[in-house]
Design an enzyme around this catalytic site. Structure first.
Site, mmCIF file in Angstrom:
data_model
loop_
_atom_site.group_PDB
_atom_site.id
_atom_site.type_symbol
_atom_site.label_atom_id
_atom_site.label_comp_id
_atom_site.label_asym_id
_atom_site.label_seq_id
_atom_site.Cartn_x
_atom_site.Cartn_y
_atom_site.Cartn_z
ATOM 1 N N SER A 53 0.856 -1.358 -0.079
ATOM 2 C CA SER A 53 0.018 -0.092 0.031
ATOM 3 C C SER A 53 0.951 1.420 -0.005
ATOM 4 C CB SER A 53 -0.895 -0.106 1.075
ATOM 5 O OG SER A 53 -2.000 0.726 1.052
ATOM 6 N N ASP A 78 -7.892 -4.538 -6.639
ATOM 7 C CA ASP A 78 -7.469 -3.949 -5.539
ATOM 8 C C ASP A 78 -8.599 -3.119 -4.753
ATOM 9 O OD1 ASP A 78 -4.626 -3.004 -4.405
ATOM 10 O OD2 ASP A 78 -6.387 -1.711 -3.746
ATOM 11 N N HIS A 121 -6.524 -6.442 -0.677
ATOM 12 C CA HIS A 121 -5.335 -5.296 -0.733
ATOM 13 C C HIS A 121 -4.299 -5.965 0.247
ATOM 14 C CE1 HIS A 121 -3.829 -1.415 -0.703
ATOM 15 N NE2 HIS A 121 -3.832 -1.116 0.308
#
Ligand SMILES: *[C@@H]1O[C@H](CO)[C@@H](O)[C@H](O)[C@H]1NC(C)=O
Ligand SMILES: *[C@@H]1O[C@H](CO)[C@@H](O)[C@H](O)[C@H]1NC(C)=O
Ligand SMILES: *[C@@H]1O[C@H](CO)[C@@H](O)[C@H](O)[C@H]1NC(C)=O
Ligand SMILES: *[C@@H]1O[C@H](CO)[C@@H](O)[C@H](O)[C@H]1NC(C)=O
Ligand SMILES: *[C@@H]1O[C@H](CO)[C@@H](O)[C@H](O)[C@H]1NC(C)=O
Ligand SMILES: *[C@@H]1O[C@H](CO)[C@@H](O)[C@H](O)[C@H]1NC(C)=O
Ligand SMILES: *[C@@H]1O[C@H](CO)[C@@H](O)[C@H](O)[C@H]1NC(C)=O
Ligand SMILES: *[C@@H]1O[C@H](CO)[C@@H](O)[C@H](O)[C@H]1NC(C)=O
Length: 373
Positions: A173, A251, A319
């Site tokens: 991320s 995602d 994610h």
């Protein structure tokens, strides 16, 4: 004033992880020399990392992982963040669980378990990339991610990083974005004969319009774009270090915050679909397939010609898939062409085989957990 603003995008990685009783907890190390280099967290506290030593054949190999956790976009949100674990080591847990790619157990992490493994704590609000300070007389805020990155490397070099044979820089991320931004830098800082590679997990943020045709993310990063090439799809062209991109083509972070941000769905038409892909309307699925198409086209364009690159683009609503054990390497982990993420990354890193795999479109993948935070 040359501080820059970031969007406040709160996200946490893999809150669904299930830890076994023999989970590994690793001690925090504060970087004592950092303050002298002006390398401090948003609130001025010392930066930190967690190091677990490698052993045996991995004793001279190093895996560095950037912690993720969104960004802050203006003085107010960064000030607020500076009073939390995302902006100050004062508020951070002093012990961190090392799981997934950080695990020290060979049956849970077959290729990296005996490496030196380091988790770099994230406290600058800008993917370890800023270098500025805000001070109006009563309030100070430090945007010193770039210096924190350098201070941590300087601290690790004499601890053995200066003799590394193999190294891997990873992160998910905001941490995945940090790997794009710092990958070549990492290569330069290590011995010239070391084998250095980078892995971005859930960090391939597309510069796309949302469903209301607004450039939501781009406007978040407007000020930053002036300062540096922020979107990884533009940075990727210039990275010369071998790179692996691990991302879901759906995602969920990008889906929820970039493709369909709350500002573009005021009536909440997407709420059910966001919580459960099976509840999406055919039109919503079409829009999601369009997002996947855009991601694949972007990857092909920037990455298709690379011979040293690797990728694992699956079709799970997920994610961050490298940090939690159940998505990294477990009996029922997500697979593409019957390979788990741990096997794919290991194959690529160690050159056992080329791994550039893209899964078929939703809903064909039966190995997904579709665990939506
Ligand atoms: C934790 O790490 C610090 C140094 O960073 C060290 O002084 C301390 O002894 C460690 N504690 C344990 C229990 O390992
Ligand atoms: C390593 O993981 C396996 C599988 O979960 C477990 O059975 C074993 O006890 C673990 N070994 C150690 C040393 O924790
Ligand atoms: C400094 O900035 C803070 C945060 O924006 C604000 O609350 C404070 O009033 C400002 N102080 C001055 C003197 O402008
Ligand atoms: C690495 O750092 C240690 C500790 O400072 C030092 O003794 C050693 O000579 C260094 N090795 C290399 C190859 O620079
Ligand atoms: C890199 O060079 C050093 C010093 O010559 C040597 O000790 C080390 O084994 C070499 N590492 C690799 C991966 O070749
Ligand atoms: C697009 O952005 C503008 C400016 O921020 C905003 O006024 C408008 O409501 C947005 N439209 C949608 C559909 O999100
Ligand atoms: C990759 O190769 C294709 C076909 O040769 C070319 O059109 C494209 O521009 C190349 N992409 C990059 C980023 O060089
Ligand atoms: C998939 O891989 C597992 C081992 O990870 C193996 O047992 C199984 O037979 C493979 N399945 C197929 C269809 O190849």
């Amino acid at each position: 004033m040359n501080f820059f603003a970031f969007g406040l995008l709160l996200l946490t990685c893999a809150p669904w992880s299930i830890y076994s009783d023999e989970r590994l907890l690793v001690n925090m190390t504060l970087v004592r020399n950092a303050a002298a280099q002006g390398a401090v967290c948003l609130d001025g506290s010392l930066p930190a990392y967690h190091l677990h030593r490698g052993f045996g054949s991995g004793a001279r190999n190093w895996l560095l992982q950037f912690e993720g956790g969104g960004w802050c976009n203006d003085i107010e949100s960064c000030l607020e963040r500076s009073r939390t674990r995302r902006g100050s080591t004062w508020f951070m847990s002093k012990w961190e669980v090392f799981s997934g790619i950080l695990s020290n157990n060979a049956s849970l992490n077959p290729d990296f378990y005996n490496w030196n493994r380091v988790k770099l704590r994230y406290c600058d609000g800008a993917s370890f990339a800023g270098d500025a300070k805000f001070d109006n007389g009563t309030t100070s805020l430090y945007f010193r991610g770039q210096r924190i990155w350098q201070a941590i490397i300087l601290d690790l070099l004499p601890k053995g990083l200066n003799r590394t044979d193999k190294a891997l820089l990873s992160g998910c991320s905001a941490g995945g974005l940090a790997t794009f931004l710092h990958c070549d830098d990492f290569t330069r800082l290590l011995p010239s004969n070391a084998s250095v590679k980078c892995l971005s997990d859930g960090g391939f943020f597309l510069d796309i319009r949302d469903i209301g045709l607004n450039h939501t993310l781009r406007s978040f990063y407007e000020n930053l774009l002036v300062l540096q090439c922020f979107f990884p799809q533009y940075a990727l062209t210039y990275i010369t270090t071998p790179f692996f991109i691990l991302n879901s083509a759906y995602d969920v972070y990008q889906f929820h915050h970039i493709l369909v941000p709350p500002s573009a769905d005021l009536r909440g038409h997407w709420n059910r679909c966001k919580l459960n892909p099976a509840a999406c309307t055919p039109n919503q699925i079409n829009i999601l397939q369009g997002f996947r198409h855009e991601m694949l086209a972007t990857l092909r364009f920037f990455f298709g010609n690379s011979t040293e690159g690797g990728m694992f683009i699956n079709s799970c609503f997920a994610h961050c898939q490298s940090e939690s054990q159940d998505t990294w390497f477990a009996e029922n982990s997500p697979r593409v062409h019957n390979k788990t993420i741990a096997e794919a990354v290991g194959d690529w890193y160690l050159g056992r085989r080329v791994f550039k795999e893209i899964d078929c479109a939703y809903p064909c993948d039966t190995t997904c957990h579709n665990l939506i935070p």
